[in-house]
Design an enzyme around this catalytic site. Structure first.
Site, short mmCIF file in Angstrom:
data_model
loop_
_atom_site.label_atom_id
_atom_site.label_comp_id
_atom_site.label_asym_id
_atom_site.label_seq_id
_atom_site.Cartn_x
_atom_site.Cartn_y
_atom_site.Cartn_z
N GLY A 1 -8.70 4.20 7.39
CA GLY A 1 -8.38 5.60 7.54
C GLY A 1 -6.72 5.85 7.76
N PHE A 2 -6.28 5.09 8.45
CA PHE A 2 -4.89 5.22 8.66
C PHE A 2 -3.94 3.85 8.59
CE2 PHE A 2 -7.34 8.33 10.98
CZ PHE A 2 -6.81 9.54 10.61
N GLY A 3 -2.76 3.95 8.27
CA GLY A 3 -1.97 2.80 8.17
C GLY A 3 -1.27 2.66 9.60
N GLY A 4 -0.60 1.66 9.75
CA GLY A 4 0.00 1.56 10.87
C GLY A 4 -0.68 1.19 12.15
N HIS B 1 -8.75 0.91 -3.88
CA HIS B 1 -9.65 0.87 -2.54
C HIS B 1 -10.13 2.53 -2.23
CE1 HIS B 1 -9.61 -0.22 2.26
NE2 HIS B 1 -10.97 0.16 1.69
N ASP C 1 -5.04 3.62 -1.57
CA ASP C 1 -5.89 3.93 -0.65
C ASP C 1 -6.35 5.35 -0.80
OD1 ASP C 1 -6.00 1.53 1.19
OD2 ASP C 1 -3.87 1.94 1.78
N ASP D 1 -6.58 -6.29 4.49
CA ASP D 1 -5.92 -5.05 4.54
C ASP D 1 -5.96 -4.58 6.00
OD1 ASP D 1 -5.32 -2.85 3.95
OD2 ASP D 1 -7.15 -2.05 2.80
N GLY D 2 -4.80 -4.53 6.56
CA GLY D 2 -4.71 -3.52 7.80
C GLY D 2 -3.60 -4.39 8.95
N GLY D 3 -2.69 -3.82 9.13
CA GLY D 3 -2.00 -4.67 10.16
C GLY D 3 -1.05 -5.99 9.57
N MET E 1 -9.02 7.96 0.15
CA MET E 1 -9.95 8.57 1.36
C MET E 1 -10.44 10.09 1.25
SD MET E 1 -7.46 7.34 4.41
CE MET E 1 -6.53 5.80 4.17
N GLY F 1 1.19 -2.17 4.16
CA GLY F 1 1.72 -0.92 4.01
C GLY F 1 2.98 -0.53 4.76
N SER F 2 2.76 -0.11 6.13
CA SER F 2 3.90 0.14 6.89
C SER F 2 4.83 -1.05 6.95
CB SER F 2 3.39 0.70 8.09
OG SER F 2 2.38 -0.04 8.97
N SER G 1 0.96 -1.20 0.20
CA SER G 1 -0.11 -0.05 -0.10
C SER G 1 0.86 1.20 0.08
CB SER G 1 -0.95 0.10 1.25
OG SER G 1 -1.33 1.18 1.33
N MET H 1 -12.23 4.54 -0.23
CA MET H 1 -12.87 4.54 1.19
C MET H 1 -13.41 6.19 1.14
SD MET H 1 -9.67 3.20 3.38
CE MET H 1 -8.77 3.40 2.08
N MET I 1 -11.47 -5.82 5.72
CA MET I 1 -10.50 -4.69 6.52
C MET I 1 -10.27 -5.27 8.00
SD MET I 1 -10.13 -2.25 4.82
CE MET I 1 -9.20 -1.46 5.78
N HIS J 1 -1.48 -1.14 -4.09
CA HIS J 1 -2.67 -0.91 -3.40
C HIS J 1 -2.82 0.65 -3.20
CE1 HIS J 1 -6.27 -1.81 -0.81
NE2 HIS J 1 -5.84 -0.90 0.04
C1 DX5 Z 1 -6.26 1.61 5.83
C2 DX5 Z 1 -5.87 1.23 4.55
C3 DX5 Z 1 -4.93 0.33 4.22
C4 DX5 Z 1 -3.49 0.54 4.86
C5 DX5 Z 1 -2.76 -0.53 5.46
O1 DX5 Z 1 -7.36 2.41 5.96
O2 DX5 Z 1 -7.02 0.86 3.84
O3 DX5 Z 1 -4.76 -0.18 3.10
O4 DX5 Z 1 -2.75 1.25 4.06
O5 DX5 Z 1 -1.72 0.12 6.47
P1 DX5 Z 1 -0.92 -0.99 7.27
O6 DX5 Z 1 -0.27 -2.04 6.50
O7 DX5 Z 1 0.17 -0.09 7.78
O8 DX5 Z 1 -1.89 -1.39 8.21
ZN ZN Z 2 -6.59 -0.12 1.74
#
Ligand code: DX5
Ligand code: ZN
Length: 224
Positions: A145-148, A67, A36, A174-176, A38, A196-197, A9, A69, A140, A34
């Site tokens: 809304g946020f990475g990490g 994606h 994102d 997707d996420g963590g 928003m 992502g992170s 991502s 959002m 999800m 990917h």
């Molecule tokens: C969150 C996004 C994710 C995000 C994942 O709203 O949809 O795609 O980038 O980030 P990580 O891998 O850091 O959880």
């Molecule tokens: Zn995403």
């Protein structure tokens, strides 16, 4: 066994060097990028528009997994299709006619996908599966809304229910997602992994992608 794919991502890339981030992901063996999107309404954060998809598509040859959002995806799918999106994911919680919007994405020659938030019951997307309105489901595993953020393992039950109902569908998570969570997610039936992170903080992204792919393949096999 379905294709196991890793999708970095670019929300976690250095925004001062986004094109380089896309190229780095491709060179490291990523299967898709990917993106994102928003709108600051559906989620509290604001990120990218169609021009970022266009930039990414111009810089890599792997597919763009987009994606949305956003609260009204139906107003934006044409712009994202024209920008070079290959898969377009809309949320089941969005304010739109879901079947109509998914059909419009398919009519534009793009892969329609449905996504659902951690607290949304899995039954809400069964209609999309039973009617084959989608080629992909994005589960999800954090609040969007946020990475990490920290992976919510409770969503694995939803992945298993989707896999049981629709063996043919691509299930993305997707996420963590990282080297600890990719295995359990794959074991429950996911085959596409957004990260992502975790990936963008690696010194050796290629090794991290290879390891994720190996773990996912082994765990997926052991679950079946
Ligand atoms: C969150 C996004 C994710 C995000 C994942 O709203 O949809 O795609 O980038 O980030 P990580 O891998 O850091 O959880
Ligand atoms: Zn995403």
């Amino acid at each position: 066994m379905p294709d196991i794919q890793i999708m970095p991502s670019i929300l976690a890339a250095d925004f001062g060097h986004l094109a380089e981030g896309c190229r780095r992901a491709e060179a490291a063996g990523a299967d898709q990028i990917h993106v994102d999107v928003m709108d600051g309404v559906f989620v509290p954060n604001i990120s990218f528009g169609p021009d970022v998809v266009k930039m990414s598509a111009a810089n890599v040859s792997i597919p763009q997994n987009v994606h949305l959002m956003v609260s009204r995806p139906q107003d934006h799918i044409k712009a994202f299709a024209d920008a070079g999106s290959d898969t377009i994911q809309i949320h089941i919680e969005a304010k739109c006619d879901v079947p109509e919007t998914l059909a419009a994405i398919r009519a534009m020659g793009r892969r329609p996908a449905i996504t659902l938030n951690p607290e949304t019951p899995v039954e809400s997307i069964f209609e999309c599966l039973d009617n084959r309105w989608v080629d992909e489901v994005l589960v999800m595993s954090v609040h969007p809304g946020f990475g990490g953020q920290k992976y919510i393992s409770a969503v694995e039950d939803k992945i298993a229910a989707i896999r049981q109902r629709a063996g043919w569908v691509d299930i993305a998570i997707d996420g963590g997602i990282d080297d600890q969570t990719v295995g359990p997610a794959a074991a429950s039936g996911a085959n596409l992994f957004v990260a992502g992170s975790y990936l963008f903080r690696q010194e050796d992204m290629a090794a991290a992608i290879a390891d994720m792919r190996k773990q996912a393949t082994e765990s997926y096999c052991s679950a079946i």
